[in-house]
Design a protein around this motif. Structure first.
Motif, short mmCIF file in Angstrom:
data_model
loop_
_atom_site.label_atom_id
_atom_site.label_comp_id
_atom_site.label_asym_id
_atom_site.label_seq_id
_atom_site.Cartn_x
_atom_site.Cartn_y
_atom_site.Cartn_z
N ASN A 62 0.30 -1.16 -0.18
CA ASN A 62 -0.03 0.14 0.54
C ASN A 62 0.95 1.05 -0.07
O ASN A 62 1.93 1.17 0.80
CB ASN A 62 -0.90 -0.05 1.35
N VAL A 63 0.80 2.30 -0.92
CA VAL A 63 1.52 3.00 -1.10
C VAL A 63 1.43 4.20 -0.26
O VAL A 63 2.38 4.81 -0.32
CB VAL A 63 1.62 3.82 -2.85
N PHE A 64 0.47 4.33 0.83
CA PHE A 64 -0.02 5.20 1.43
C PHE A 64 0.34 4.36 2.75
O PHE A 64 -0.31 5.41 3.63
CB PHE A 64 -1.67 5.52 1.67
N CYS A 65 1.54 3.54 3.06
CA CYS A 65 1.31 3.05 4.39
C CYS A 65 2.66 2.92 4.01
O CYS A 65 2.78 1.47 4.91
CB CYS A 65 0.01 1.27 4.61
N LEU A 146 9.81 3.51 -1.52
CA LEU A 146 8.63 2.47 -1.66
C LEU A 146 9.23 1.40 -1.95
O LEU A 146 9.25 0.46 -1.95
CB LEU A 146 8.01 2.83 -3.11
N GLY A 147 10.22 1.36 -2.64
CA GLY A 147 11.49 0.24 -3.44
C GLY A 147 11.76 -0.88 -1.56
O GLY A 147 12.22 -1.96 -1.74
N THR A 148 12.17 0.38 -0.09
CA THR A 148 11.92 -0.09 1.24
C THR A 148 11.26 -1.67 1.01
O THR A 148 11.39 -2.20 1.82
CB THR A 148 12.37 0.58 1.81
N ALA A 149 9.74 -1.14 1.12
CA ALA A 149 8.88 -1.72 1.43
C ALA A 149 8.38 -2.63 0.44
O ALA A 149 8.11 -3.77 0.93
CB ALA A 149 7.55 -0.60 1.14
N MET A 150 9.19 -2.23 -0.69
CA MET A 150 8.88 -3.33 -1.50
C MET A 150 9.69 -5.02 -1.46
O MET A 150 9.66 -5.89 -0.91
CB MET A 150 8.87 -2.92 -2.86
N GLY A 357 4.38 11.84 3.37
CA GLY A 357 5.36 11.11 2.37
C GLY A 357 4.28 10.38 1.08
O GLY A 357 4.29 10.70 -0.40
N ALA A 358 3.88 9.30 1.66
CA ALA A 358 3.21 8.49 0.20
C ALA A 358 1.80 9.00 0.16
O ALA A 358 1.34 8.97 -1.00
CB ALA A 358 1.89 7.52 1.49
N ALA A 359 0.75 10.00 1.13
CA ALA A 359 0.43 10.62 0.78
C ALA A 359 0.38 11.66 -0.79
O ALA A 359 -0.47 12.28 -1.58
CB ALA A 359 -0.56 11.82 1.00
N ALA A 360 1.49 12.51 -0.47
CA ALA A 360 1.84 13.36 -1.03
C ALA A 360 2.60 12.59 -2.72
O ALA A 360 1.71 13.05 -3.97
CB ALA A 360 2.92 14.18 -0.69
N LEU A 361 2.87 11.03 -2.64
CA LEU A 361 3.12 10.48 -4.30
C LEU A 361 1.57 10.46 -4.51
O LEU A 361 2.02 10.53 -6.05
CB LEU A 361 4.00 9.26 -3.86
#
Length: 379
Positions: A62-65, A146-150, A357-361
């Motif tokens: 989830n790009v928002f989390c 995002l790379g870290t989350a993935m 940051g995720a919301a801004a993206l």
């Protein structure tokens, strides 16, 4: 395709596929079957902009989390710090040619932070040399957060068997290679067995998803599209097809370990990758891992990567599109920060920064846009 007519058809085909991917991503729930089909089929996910939207969905991220931006605080306290630093320093060729030294140094710092964050977040994971090759591909595609989350998700699923304290699970995955070759060519398999070459030549292919051995970055990305949408053993199926595609060359060389190992370790630059992907996919359906384990009498071993794959697919199939996730994130009540004297203040601020940051993206990307290149500089 050649000539003006061929170029027009190419553009039309790419536009049509991009629209199909967009439709899959904006469906509610996300149409994972169509998205995986696009990632596997010819051309893969087409561009970095599309990958930044599709890869997180393939991994149920989830790009928002997102986790907070990894910082240097954990670096010096991890058991693998020194090895990670050495490998990151050796990763120069994985960055785009012509990149300024200052930019590359900054990305290398982010790469080390990504890796150490993933390892610190999951203490049961053990670093292996080659892990950084996968991490750098995620960093260059999606940015550090995002790379870290993935990377964290990938490490707990597709890469999990490589991150055991021993290489037993990795060797078990490699044990599928010869039975797969046997399925397609008994003559080639017999030659390889007589040469006693083993399967060690394919180790770096498997554990880096070919990122360490391919110099063409676009081919690496194409394979990542394929592997992210596929079973954890698909890199082994692809390795089998790479060897099979060179059967004539192998059978012409001396039947001894040094000769065969040298030949197979050198990957020709002109391999037909799209054809190999299609063949690997077909081989997987004809001879799934469960069948091979029975036919080849492979030693039974519990694979965390394989056993968790179905649950990852199931959870991914229930994802909402980013437009819905964005509205949900915007509807959440603002976080109430603790008093400044509270020792948890810093942690809370980090969490808030991650959410913002995720919301801004996501806010900067409309439903009809693939994120612009400049977004990479925000993270």
């Amino acid at each position: 395709m050649s000539g003006p007519g061929g170029r027009e058809r190419e553009v039309s085909w790419r536009k049509q596929k991009a629209l199909q991917i967009h439709a899959a991503l904006t469906s509610d729930p996300v149409n994972m079957q169509a998205l995986r089909g696009a990632a596997v089929s010819e051309g893969g996910l087409l561009s970095q902009e599309i990958r930044r939207k599709a890869w997180p969905k393939l991994l149920n991220v989830n790009v928002f989390c997102l986790p907070p931006k990894p910082g240097p605080g954990i670096r010096y306290h991890h058991r693998d710090y020194n090895q990670v630093q050495m490998d990151v320093r050796r990763s120069l060729r994985r960055f785009p040619a012509g990149m300024r030294d200052t930019e590359r140094s900054a990305l290398q710092e982010q790469l080390a932070d990504m890796i150490l964050y993933a390892l610190h977040s999951h203490p049961e994971l053990h670093y292996y040399q080659g892990y950084h090759d996968i991490a750098v591909t995620l960093l260059l595609t999606a940015g550090v957060r995002l790379g870290t989350a993935m990377l964290c998700t990938l490490s707990m699923h597709h890469l999990r068997d490589f991150m055991d304290p021993t290489m037993d699970s990795t060797k078990h995955a490699l044990n599928y290679l010869m039975p797969l070759i046997q399925c397609e060519s008994a003559q080639l398999c017999d030659f390889l067995l007589r040469s006693e070459v083993g399967s060690i030549f394919a180790l770096s292919w498997l554990i880096t998803w070919y990122g360490h051995v391919l110099s063409n970055y676009q081919r690496v990305l194409r394979l990542y599209d394929f592997f992210l949408a596929s079973h954890p053993l698909m890199p082994v199926y692809f390795a089998a097809q790479m060897v099979l595609s060179r059967e004539r060359d192998v059978l012409r060389c001396d039947c001894d370990m040094p000769s065969v190992h040298q030949l197979l370790s050198h990957i020709p630059p002109d391999l037909p990758y799209e054809d190999l992907i299609a063949r690997a996919q077909r081989l997987f359906h004809q001879h799934p891992p469960s069948e091979l384990a029975w036919q080849a009498a492979l030693q039974p071993r519990k694979s965390i990567s394989i056993s968790s794959f179905q649950s990852l697919q199931l959870s991914a199939s229930q994802q909402r599109p980013d437009s819905v996730l964005r509205r949900q994130a915007q509807a959440e009540p603002p976080a109430v920060l603790p008093p400044a004297r509270n020792p948890l203040l810093k942690l809370a601020v980090w969490g808030l920064s991650a959410s913002l940051g995720a919301a801004a993206l996501a806010v900067t990307q409309t439903a009809l846009e693939w994120g612009p290149e400049v977004l990479l500089r925000l993270f």
